[in-house]
Each structure stands twice: as C-alpha cells, then as structure tokens.
Design a protein around this motif. Structure first.
Motif, PDB file in Angstrom:
ATOM      1  N   ALA A 159     101.170  68.522 -63.135  1.00 30.73           N
ATOM      2  CA  ALA A 159     101.073  69.963 -62.873  1.00 30.73           C
ATOM      3  C   ALA A 159     100.683  70.726 -64.134  1.00 30.73           C
ATOM      4  CB  ALA A 159     102.393  70.487 -62.317  1.00 30.73           C
ATOM      5  N   VAL A 160     101.257  70.364 -65.269  1.00 25.70           N
ATOM      6  CA  VAL A 160     100.905  71.013 -66.533  1.00 25.70           C
ATOM      7  C   VAL A 160      99.434  70.762 -66.865  1.00 25.70           C
ATOM      8  CG1 VAL A 160     101.321  71.030 -69.032  1.00 25.70           C
ATOM      9  CG2 VAL A 160     103.253  70.935 -67.442  1.00 25.70           C
ATOM     10  N   GLN A 161      98.975  69.531 -66.620  1.00 21.06           N
ATOM     11  CA  GLN A 161      97.557  69.229 -66.842  1.00 21.06           C
ATOM     12  C   GLN A 161      96.659  70.108 -65.988  1.00 21.06           C
ATOM     13  OE1 GLN A 161      96.296  64.989 -67.081  1.00 21.06           O
ATOM     14  NE2 GLN A 161      98.481  64.569 -66.910  1.00 21.06           N
ATOM     15  N   SER A 162      97.042  70.325 -64.748  1.00 15.98           N
ATOM     16  CA  SER A 162      96.238  71.160 -63.853  1.00 15.98           C
ATOM     17  C   SER A 162      96.097  72.577 -64.392  1.00 15.98           C
ATOM     18  CB  SER A 162      96.856  71.200 -62.451  1.00 15.98           C
ATOM     19  OG  SER A 162      96.581  70.024 -61.737  1.00 15.98           O
ATOM     20  N   VAL A 163      97.188  73.122 -64.930  1.00 19.48           N
ATOM     21  CA  VAL A 163      97.138  74.469 -65.511  1.00 19.48           C
ATOM     22  C   VAL A 163      96.182  74.494 -66.705  1.00 19.48           C
ATOM     23  CG1 VAL A 163      98.474  76.219 -66.740  1.00 19.48           C
ATOM     24  CG2 VAL A 163      99.433  75.116 -64.718  1.00 19.48           C
ATOM     25  N   ILE A 164      96.267  73.479 -67.569  1.00 22.06           N
ATOM     26  CA  ILE A 164      95.384  73.404 -68.738  1.00 22.06           C
ATOM     27  C   ILE A 164      93.922  73.275 -68.307  1.00 22.06           C
ATOM     28  CG2 ILE A 164      94.738  71.973 -70.723  1.00 22.06           C
ATOM     29  CD1 ILE A 164      97.705  71.284 -71.046  1.00 22.06           C
ATOM     30  N   LEU A 165      93.663  72.415 -67.322  1.00 22.73           N
ATOM     31  CA  LEU A 165      92.295  72.208 -66.857  1.00 22.73           C
ATOM     32  C   LEU A 165      91.722  73.480 -66.232  1.00 22.73           C
ATOM     33  CD1 LEU A 165      92.725  68.669 -65.283  1.00 22.73           C
ATOM     34  CD2 LEU A 165      91.343  69.227 -67.288  1.00 22.73           C
ATOM     35  N   LYS A 166      92.538  74.158 -65.432  1.00 23.10           N
ATOM     36  CA  LYS A 166      92.073  75.380 -64.775  1.00 23.10           C
ATOM     37  C   LYS A 166      91.754  76.461 -65.795  1.00 23.10           C
ATOM     38  CE  LYS A 166      91.250  77.770 -61.008  1.00 23.10           C
ATOM     39  NZ  LYS A 166      90.199  77.378 -60.070  1.00 23.10           N
ATOM     40  N   LYS A 167      92.540  76.494 -66.873  1.00 27.18           N
ATOM     41  CA  LYS A 167      92.399  77.557 -67.857  1.00 27.18           C
ATOM     42  C   LYS A 167      91.302  77.286 -68.881  1.00 27.18           C
ATOM     43  CE  LYS A 167      95.478  80.801 -70.169  1.00 27.18           C
ATOM     44  NZ  LYS A 167      96.902  81.129 -70.414  1.00 27.18           N
ATOM     45  N   TYR A 168      91.110  76.005 -69.237  1.00 24.67           N
ATOM     46  CA  TYR A 168      90.232  75.707 -70.373  1.00 24.67           C
ATOM     47  C   TYR A 168      89.048  74.800 -70.055  1.00 24.67           C
ATOM     48  CZ  TYR A 168      94.243  77.483 -73.008  1.00 24.67           C
ATOM     49  OH  TYR A 168      95.259  78.271 -73.493  1.00 24.67           O
ATOM     50  N   ALA A 169      88.974  74.247 -68.839  1.00 22.85           N
ATOM     51  CA  ALA A 169      87.928  73.253 -68.573  1.00 22.85           C
ATOM     52  C   ALA A 169      86.877  73.707 -67.574  1.00 22.85           C
ATOM     53  CB  ALA A 169      88.570  71.952 -68.077  1.00 22.85           C
ATOM     54  N   ALA A 170      86.715  75.011 -67.415  1.00 24.73           N
ATOM     55  CA  ALA A 170      85.775  75.525 -66.414  1.00 24.73           C
ATOM     56  C   ALA A 170      84.345  75.066 -66.672  1.00 24.73           C
ATOM     57  CB  ALA A 170      85.837  77.048 -66.377  1.00 24.73           C
ATOM     58  N   ASN A 171      83.971  74.936 -67.939  1.00 25.25           N
ATOM     59  CA  ASN A 171      82.590  74.583 -68.276  1.00 25.25           C
ATOM     60  C   ASN A 171      82.466  73.176 -68.868  1.00 25.25           C
ATOM     61  OD1 ASN A 171      81.602  77.229 -67.573  1.00 25.25           O
ATOM     62  ND2 ASN A 171      82.506  77.971 -69.485  1.00 25.25           N
ATOM     63  N   ILE A 228      89.752  66.408 -61.130  1.00 21.71           N
ATOM     64  CA  ILE A 228      89.452  67.323 -62.236  1.00 21.71           C
ATOM     65  C   ILE A 228      88.301  68.244 -61.866  1.00 21.71           C
ATOM     66  CG2 ILE A 228      88.489  67.421 -64.580  1.00 21.71           C
ATOM     67  CD1 ILE A 228      90.177  64.982 -65.267  1.00 21.71           C
ATOM     68  N   ASN A 229      87.270  67.696 -61.232  1.00 23.26           N
ATOM     69  CA  ASN A 229      86.115  68.505 -60.837  1.00 23.26           C
ATOM     70  C   ASN A 229      86.501  69.552 -59.795  1.00 23.26           C
ATOM     71  OD1 ASN A 229      83.385  69.185 -61.019  1.00 23.26           O
ATOM     72  ND2 ASN A 229      82.815  67.828 -59.352  1.00 23.26           N
ATOM     73  N   ALA A 230      87.456  69.216 -58.930  1.00 25.22           N
ATOM     74  CA  ALA A 230      87.885  70.148 -57.880  1.00 25.22           C
ATOM     75  C   ALA A 230      88.544  71.400 -58.446  1.00 25.22           C
ATOM     76  CB  ALA A 230      88.833  69.445 -56.915  1.00 25.22           C
ATOM     77  N   HIS A 231      89.050  71.335 -59.685  1.00 27.67           N
ATOM     78  CA  HIS A 231      89.660  72.513 -60.314  1.00 27.67           C
ATOM     79  C   HIS A 231      88.663  73.675 -60.452  1.00 27.67           C
ATOM     80  CE1 HIS A 231      92.863  69.718 -61.397  1.00 27.67           C
ATOM     81  NE2 HIS A 231      93.599  70.748 -61.732  1.00 27.67           N
ATOM     82  N   LYS A 232      87.384  73.366 -60.444  1.00 28.93           N
ATOM     83  CA  LYS A 232      86.362  74.402 -60.607  1.00 28.93           C
ATOM     84  C   LYS A 232      86.144  75.202 -59.325  1.00 28.93           C
ATOM     85  CE  LYS A 232      83.952  71.615 -64.077  1.00 28.93           C
ATOM     86  NZ  LYS A 232      82.695  70.914 -64.450  1.00 28.93           N
ATOM     87  N   TYR A 233      86.690  74.708 -58.207  1.00 28.90           N
ATOM     88  CA  TYR A 233      86.404  75.330 -56.911  1.00 28.90           C
ATOM     89  C   TYR A 233      87.643  75.842 -56.173  1.00 28.90           C
ATOM     90  CZ  TYR A 233      82.221  72.591 -57.894  1.00 28.90           C
ATOM     91  OH  TYR A 233      81.119  72.035 -58.506  1.00 28.90           O
ATOM     92  N   LEU A 234      88.844  75.372 -56.546  1.00 29.67           N
ATOM     93  CA  LEU A 234      90.045  75.747 -55.808  1.00 29.67           C
ATOM     94  C   LEU A 234      91.155  76.180 -56.749  1.00 29.67           C
ATOM     95  CD1 LEU A 234      90.267  72.727 -53.306  1.00 29.67           C
ATOM     96  CD2 LEU A 234      89.439  75.026 -52.777  1.00 29.67           C
ATOM     97  N   GLU A 235      92.085  76.969 -56.235  1.00 22.45           N
ATOM     98  CA  GLU A 235      93.275  77.320 -57.001  1.00 22.45           C
ATOM     99  C   GLU A 235      94.155  76.088 -57.169  1.00 22.45           C
ATOM    100  OE1 GLU A 235      95.330  80.523 -55.096  1.00 22.45           O
ATOM    101  OE2 GLU A 235      93.843  82.031 -55.652  1.00 22.45           O
ATOM    102  N   VAL A 236      94.980  76.098 -58.220  1.00 16.01           N
ATOM    103  CA  VAL A 236      95.804  74.942 -58.541  1.00 16.01           C
ATOM    104  C   VAL A 236      96.765  74.599 -57.408  1.00 16.01           C
ATOM    105  CG1 VAL A 236      97.678  74.134 -60.046  1.00 16.01           C
ATOM    106  CG2 VAL A 236      95.636  75.166 -61.043  1.00 16.01           C
ATOM    107  N   ASN A 237      97.413  75.631 -56.807  1.00 15.79           N
ATOM    108  CA  ASN A 237      98.381  75.306 -55.756  1.00 15.79           C
ATOM    109  C   ASN A 237      97.698  74.768 -54.495  1.00 15.79           C
ATOM    110  OD1 ASN A 237      97.518  77.755 -54.447  1.00 15.79           O
ATOM    111  ND2 ASN A 237      98.996  78.881 -55.686  1.00 15.79           N
ATOM    112  N   HIS A 238      96.428  75.149 -54.259  1.00 17.51           N
ATOM    113  CA  HIS A 238      95.690  74.568 -53.143  1.00 17.51           C
ATOM    114  C   HIS A 238      95.342  73.111 -53.417  1.00 17.51           C
ATOM    115  CE1 HIS A 238      94.130  78.598 -51.296  1.00 17.51           C
ATOM    116  NE2 HIS A 238      95.439  78.427 -51.183  1.00 17.51           N
ATOM    117  N   LEU A 239      94.965  72.833 -54.660  1.00 20.59           N
ATOM    118  CA  LEU A 239      94.645  71.466 -55.048  1.00 20.59           C
ATOM    119  C   LEU A 239      95.815  70.535 -54.767  1.00 20.59           C
ATOM    120  CD1 LEU A 239      92.909  72.003 -58.500  1.00 20.59           C
ATOM    121  CD2 LEU A 239      91.908  70.829 -56.550  1.00 20.59           C
TER     122      LEU A 239
END
Length: 284
Positions: free
Chosen positions: A168-180, A236-247
């Motif tokens: 879960a912590v990784q998902s927050v980091i990925l959503k916040k910093y890995a968009a590009n 990881i790629n799905a983080h670019k299209y959905l909110e974390v709680n949906h993932l």
C-alpha cells in the motif's frame, strides 16, 4: 467509462491473475519441497524470475534506453520501492510458509484497507460512504478466515499485515512520483534491487543454500516471473489510470483464483469458513 479507465481496469485485472499464479506456484514450492525455508524460496524465485525477465526485456535496444533514462532520473523511486518490496516480500514468504496459499491470498486483501486509508491521508482521494461499508464487510470476511484453527497463525497474520502495508505504501509513492516513469523499466530495476538486497542480507545471515532440484527452480521461477515481473509491471502501469483505492479493490479476484487452484492442484481444503470469508471479502 472512459477508454483510459478501461485500460486501467484491464491492466489491474491482468495483474490480479498474475499475482494469483505467483501465490499458487510459491505455495507449491513449499508443499513439494518442505525442507526449503522461506529465504531460499524467496531468493531463488526472485533470482530465477528476474533472470528470465532479463533475457526478454534486455533483448530490445529501446528497452535498454528506457532503462538508462529511469536510472538517471528516478533514483528515489528505485531505492524506496526496492527497499519496501524486499521487506514486504520476505514477510509475504514467511506468511506463505505459515499458512496455506488460499488463506494468504485472502489476507492479502488487507491491501484494500491500507490503500483506502493511505490514499485518503496522503493523496486526498475521496472517502466514499459505500467504500466504508465495503471495508466493514470485508473485515467480517477476514474474521471468518481467522477462525480457521490449524490453518491460521498469529505469526502468519502479522507477516501478512507487514507485507500488505508495504504494498500500500508503494502504491502511494508510485501514484505520487511515477506518473511519467516507464513502468516496465521501473519494474525491472525494482526486481533486481530485491535480488541484490536479499542476496546480500540472506547470504551474510547464512540463510541461503544452493538448490539441488531443477523442479524446485522451475516452480519458483514461474512464481516470480509472474509475480515479481509480469503482474507487477501491469499493476505499476495501472497507477497511471486509476485511483489507488480502486486499484487495490479490483484485486479481490486474486483469492478466488488462488483458492480454486489450491483446491484442485494442491489438495487444500475448501472449508465453509473460507467460502464465507471469500464471499464477504469479494462482496465488500
């Protein structure tokens, strides 16, 4: 539903199937080779899985260029996600040694709870009323599963708690910093960082033994080629299209697939508590 959202759901569904197969094959390794401890199953699975991934991924010069770009620009992501993955991965294997694959897969749904809480606190995602009701129902399902005497242990549950919080912590980091950031390159670097860290720590600790069975290597290879590389890249790629709680929520299909595979091929029981617990978790 927009095309972007559909792509996100397709990616996370593919990752769910991959994670279910990873759990199934890892548990198979423990069942068929009971003399192997979690450290060996984890390390040789990660090493063989990433070796296979390297043969496929590094074949392309385009992938090599993307890899170099991520190494130069995203050192924080590589280090933070790699460390969290290694820590969570070790505890996940401890949980899998202590409990059956179906049980571990059900407790993996704690990711939904942690993701909901952390995404609300750190990402400002909406806390929907129905989501809260869903979490309560899913929690009831986990309580049913926890009542299985002889199949659930306090140590196993604790390990699942640690492993799922890490994801879960990784998902927050990925959503916040890995968009590009290129998802496949990040997954590749993430995977090898686990291999290096685990190899050094486990080796110095005296926990690694050379496997003497080709079947063992093949089983753990399948587990982590699916789990550490293919499924994780899709997730990881799905983080670019959905909110974390949906993932996290869509991963409810993982325990269903794992329970069926474990019942059919590993001889694990299909207790009424498991069925009720799985139903409540999926309903939630």
């Amino acid at each position: 539903m927009s095309g972007t959202t559909r792509k996100g759901y397709a990616l996370v569904l593919a990752s769910a199937v991959g994670f279910a197969l990873a759990t199934f094959f890892a548990r198979m390794a423990f069942v068929r080779f009971p003399d192997q401890d979690p450290f060996n199953v984890a390390f040789w699975g990660w090493f063989s899985g990433m070796t296979g991934a390297s043969l496929l991924y590094l074949w392309s010069k385009k992938n090599q260029q993307k890899l170099i770009k991520v190494v130069r620009e995203d050192k924080f992501l590589i280090l933070s996600v790699g460390f969290l993955t290694a820590l969570g991965g070790v505890f996940w294997f401890f949980a899998l040694e202590a409990m059956t694959a179906g049980i571990v897969s059900l407790f993996d749904q704690l990711i939904v709870v942690w993701s909901f809480i952390l995404s609300y606190i750190f990402l400002g995602e909406r806390a929907r009323f129905l989501s809260l009701i869903g979490l309560i129902i899913a929690a009831l399902g986990l309580l049913f599963v926890s009542s299985l005497e002889g199949q659930v242990s306090l140590w196993g549950i604790t390990c699942s708690f640690v492993a799922t919080i890490n994801i879960a912590v990784q998902s927050v980091i990925l959503k916040k910093y890995a968009a590009n950031t290129d998802s496949l390159a990040l997954t590749f670097l993430r995977g090898w960082s686990i291999v290096v860290v685990a190899g050094l720590v486990f080796g110095l600790w005296g926990k690694l033994n050379s496997p003497d069975s080709g079947e063992f290597i093949f089983i753990v290879f399948l587990s982590q080629f699916f789990g550490l590389f293919l499924a994780r890249a899709a997730y990881i790629n799905a983080h670019k299209y959905l909110e974390v709680n949906h993932l996290a929520s869509i991963n409810i299909v993982i325990p269903v697939i794992t329970l069926v595979l474990s019942f059919l091929f590993l001889g694990e029981s299909m207790d009424s508590e498991k069925i009720i617990g799985a139903f409540l978790i999926v309903l939630g």
